[in-house]
Scaffold this motif. Structure first.
Motif, PDB file in Angstrom:
ATOM      1  N   GLY A 158      41.843  -2.066 -33.365  1.00 48.56           N
ATOM      2  CA  GLY A 158      41.792  -0.901 -34.245  1.00 48.56           C
ATOM      3  C   GLY A 158      42.921   0.074 -33.954  1.00 48.56           C
ATOM      4  N   ARG A 159      43.230   0.259 -32.667  1.00 47.55           N
ATOM      5  CA  ARG A 159      44.366   1.121 -32.301  1.00 47.55           C
ATOM      6  C   ARG A 159      45.673   0.523 -32.801  1.00 47.55           C
ATOM      7  NH1 ARG A 159      45.322   4.579 -28.146  1.00 47.55           N
ATOM      8  NH2 ARG A 159      46.840   3.103 -27.361  1.00 47.55           N
ATOM      9  N   LEU A 160      45.773  -0.787 -32.719  1.00 43.57           N
ATOM     10  CA  LEU A 160      46.967  -1.470 -33.228  1.00 43.57           C
ATOM     11  C   LEU A 160      47.117  -1.211 -34.724  1.00 43.57           C
ATOM     12  CD1 LEU A 160      49.336  -3.440 -33.141  1.00 43.57           C
ATOM     13  CD2 LEU A 160      47.690  -5.313 -33.241  1.00 43.57           C
ATOM     14  N   TYR A 161      46.020  -1.346 -35.456  1.00 42.80           N
ATOM     15  CA  TYR A 161      46.083  -1.084 -36.894  1.00 42.80           C
ATOM     16  C   TYR A 161      46.501   0.365 -37.161  1.00 42.80           C
ATOM     17  CZ  TYR A 161      45.133  -0.308 -41.721  1.00 42.80           C
ATOM     18  OH  TYR A 161      45.296   0.055 -43.023  1.00 42.80           O
ATOM     19  N   GLY A 162      45.894   1.302 -36.448  1.00 42.94           N
ATOM     20  CA  GLY A 162      46.235   2.705 -36.630  1.00 42.94           C
ATOM     21  C   GLY A 162      47.700   2.989 -36.340  1.00 42.94           C
ATOM     22  N   THR A 163      48.221   2.341 -35.323  1.00 41.30           N
ATOM     23  CA  THR A 163      49.633   2.505 -34.974  1.00 41.30           C
ATOM     24  C   THR A 163      50.524   1.979 -36.098  1.00 41.30           C
ATOM     25  OG1 THR A 163      49.123   2.364 -32.615  1.00 41.30           O
ATOM     26  CG2 THR A 163      51.401   1.910 -33.259  1.00 41.30           C
ATOM     27  N   LEU A 164      50.186   0.806 -36.616  1.00 41.08           N
ATOM     28  CA  LEU A 164      50.961   0.242 -37.729  1.00 41.08           C
ATOM     29  C   LEU A 164      50.825   1.097 -38.984  1.00 41.08           C
ATOM     30  CD1 LEU A 164      50.244  -3.553 -37.229  1.00 41.08           C
ATOM     31  CD2 LEU A 164      52.498  -2.469 -37.212  1.00 41.08           C
ATOM     32  N   PHE A 165      49.629   1.620 -39.222  1.00 33.03           N
ATOM     33  CA  PHE A 165      49.390   2.435 -40.408  1.00 33.03           C
ATOM     34  C   PHE A 165      50.290   3.670 -40.431  1.00 33.03           C
ATOM     35  CE2 PHE A 165      46.959   5.822 -42.614  1.00 33.03           C
ATOM     36  CZ  PHE A 165      46.928   5.258 -43.889  1.00 33.03           C
ATOM     37  N   PHE A 166      50.449   4.296 -39.282  1.00 30.64           N
ATOM     38  CA  PHE A 166      51.244   5.523 -39.218  1.00 30.64           C
ATOM     39  C   PHE A 166      52.726   5.277 -38.944  1.00 30.64           C
ATOM     40  CE2 PHE A 166      47.073   7.515 -38.767  1.00 30.64           C
ATOM     41  CZ  PHE A 166      47.211   8.532 -39.685  1.00 30.64           C
ATOM     42  N   SER A 167      53.098   4.029 -38.731  1.00 31.35           N
ATOM     43  CA  SER A 167      54.505   3.729 -38.508  1.00 31.35           C
ATOM     44  C   SER A 167      55.251   3.769 -39.835  1.00 31.35           C
ATOM     45  CB  SER A 167      54.639   2.331 -37.881  1.00 31.35           C
ATOM     46  OG  SER A 167      55.999   2.007 -37.742  1.00 31.35           O
ATOM     47  N   GLU A 168      56.369   4.463 -39.836  1.00 32.87           N
ATOM     48  CA  GLU A 168      57.161   4.555 -41.068  1.00 32.87           C
ATOM     49  C   GLU A 168      57.954   3.291 -41.336  1.00 32.87           C
ATOM     50  OE1 GLU A 168      59.418   8.162 -41.363  1.00 32.87           O
ATOM     51  OE2 GLU A 168      57.725   9.357 -40.649  1.00 32.87           O
ATOM     52  N   GLU A 169      58.145   2.484 -40.308  1.00 33.37           N
ATOM     53  CA  GLU A 169      58.897   1.239 -40.424  1.00 33.37           C
ATOM     54  C   GLU A 169      58.031   0.085 -39.934  1.00 33.37           C
ATOM     55  OE1 GLU A 169      62.071   0.834 -41.563  1.00 33.37           O
ATOM     56  OE2 GLU A 169      62.153   2.968 -42.051  1.00 33.37           O
ATOM     57  N   GLN A 177      42.326   7.086 -32.926  1.00 30.16           N
ATOM     58  CA  GLN A 177      41.145   6.821 -32.089  1.00 30.16           C
ATOM     59  C   GLN A 177      39.883   6.676 -32.947  1.00 30.16           C
ATOM     60  OE1 GLN A 177      41.164   5.896 -29.072  1.00 30.16           O
ATOM     61  NE2 GLN A 177      43.285   6.394 -28.672  1.00 30.16           N
ATOM     62  N   VAL A 178      39.781   7.476 -33.991  1.00 34.25           N
ATOM     63  CA  VAL A 178      38.635   7.375 -34.901  1.00 34.25           C
ATOM     64  C   VAL A 178      38.655   6.022 -35.606  1.00 34.25           C
ATOM     65  CG1 VAL A 178      37.637   8.299 -37.042  1.00 34.25           C
ATOM     66  CG2 VAL A 178      38.353   9.853 -35.222  1.00 34.25           C
ATOM     67  N   ILE A 179      39.821   5.613 -36.082  1.00 34.56           N
ATOM     68  CA  ILE A 179      39.956   4.289 -36.714  1.00 34.56           C
ATOM     69  C   ILE A 179      39.525   3.216 -35.723  1.00 34.56           C
ATOM     70  CG2 ILE A 179      41.614   2.563 -37.536  1.00 34.56           C
ATOM     71  CD1 ILE A 179      43.226   4.851 -38.796  1.00 34.56           C
ATOM     72  N   ALA A 180      40.053   3.295 -34.502  1.00 26.79           N
ATOM     73  CA  ALA A 180      39.749   2.287 -33.481  1.00 26.79           C
ATOM     74  C   ALA A 180      38.248   2.219 -33.190  1.00 26.79           C
ATOM     75  CB  ALA A 180      40.519   2.609 -32.197  1.00 26.79           C
ATOM     76  N   LYS A 181      37.629   3.373 -33.067  1.00 26.71           N
ATOM     77  CA  LYS A 181      36.190   3.429 -32.764  1.00 26.71           C
ATOM     78  C   LYS A 181      35.362   2.826 -33.902  1.00 26.71           C
ATOM     79  CE  LYS A 181      33.541   7.170 -32.897  1.00 26.71           C
ATOM     80  NZ  LYS A 181      33.166   8.562 -32.689  1.00 26.71           N
ATOM     81  N   ASN A 182      35.767   3.103 -35.136  1.00 24.24           N
ATOM     82  CA  ASN A 182      34.984   2.630 -36.278  1.00 24.24           C
ATOM     83  C   ASN A 182      35.243   1.173 -36.645  1.00 24.24           C
ATOM     84  OD1 ASN A 182      33.648   5.067 -36.588  1.00 24.24           O
ATOM     85  ND2 ASN A 182      35.293   5.899 -37.847  1.00 24.24           N
ATOM     86  N   MET A 183      36.259   0.566 -36.085  1.00 15.23           N
ATOM     87  CA  MET A 183      36.554  -0.835 -36.391  1.00 15.23           C
ATOM     88  C   MET A 183      35.443  -1.777 -35.927  1.00 15.23           C
ATOM     89  SD  MET A 183      39.162  -1.433 -38.160  1.00 15.23           S
ATOM     90  CE  MET A 183      40.853  -1.145 -38.529  1.00 15.23           C
TER      91      MET A 183
END
Length: 183
Positions: free
Chosen positions: A38-49, A22-28
């Protein structure tokens, strides 16, 4: 570990990760990116695959079209890249792990476009003011135009300096002066 503690730990983990996403998304928005991208990026960032558009849609409960548009936006900014995994036919994407690379690309693209536009606008304004200067008989207006052309020249000099700075960022030379923080 009792099952109850195990579940609490996982819940706390998921809340913590979601809070950071959420912080990533807000700051995008600093980069001209919507919070949903931004939420999409955060989701991809934390995805192991790497993830497919369907995976992203399921994770974020958004339409596949929104995912596709978001991925394209992030790919243009070099924040997400397509990848390949043997046996999977669908397009896969993963986040760019090098945030320095993403920043320099994003900064360069955004600032270059606006700075080039500002230089062009200043040149056009000077050209127009020079025409008015040549055609007017008003000494007061001529004095005002001379002062304004000086201001515009100052602005152009600044924009040319800014273009040098943008090149230093884009080329990675900036890291000679401000080194990346290593782990």
């Amino acid at each position: 570990m009792p099952e109850e503690n195990y579940e609490k730990d996982w819940d706390k983990y998921e809340q913590t990760i979601e809070q950071f996403v959420q912080v990533i998304a807000k700051n995008m928005n600093l980069y001209g990116i919507t919070s949903s991208v931004g939420r999409l990026y955060g989701t991809l960032f934390f995805s192991e695959e790497p993830m497919t558009l369907d995976d992203m849609r399921d994770a974020l409960e958004m339409s596949k079209t929104s995912m596709s548009t978001g991925v394209r936006t992030l790919a243009d900014m070099k924040m997400v890249e397509p990848t390949f995994k043997r046996g999977i036919r669908k397009d896969l994407y993963q986040s760019e792990e090098d945030w320095y690379k993403s920043f320099t690309s994003l900064f360069g693209n955004r600032w270059r476009k606006h700075t080039e536009s500002n230089i062009e606008e200043a040149n056009e304004a000077i050209e127009e003011l020079e025409k008015i200067y040549q055609n007017t008989d008003s000494l007061e207006l001529k004095n005002k135009i001379e002062a304004d052309i000086e201001r515009l020249d100052y602005a152009k000099n600044y924009y040319h300096w800014l273009m040098k700075f943008i090149r230093v960022v884009e080329s990675g030379e900036i890291f000679k002066y401000i080194p990346k923080n290593e782990k």
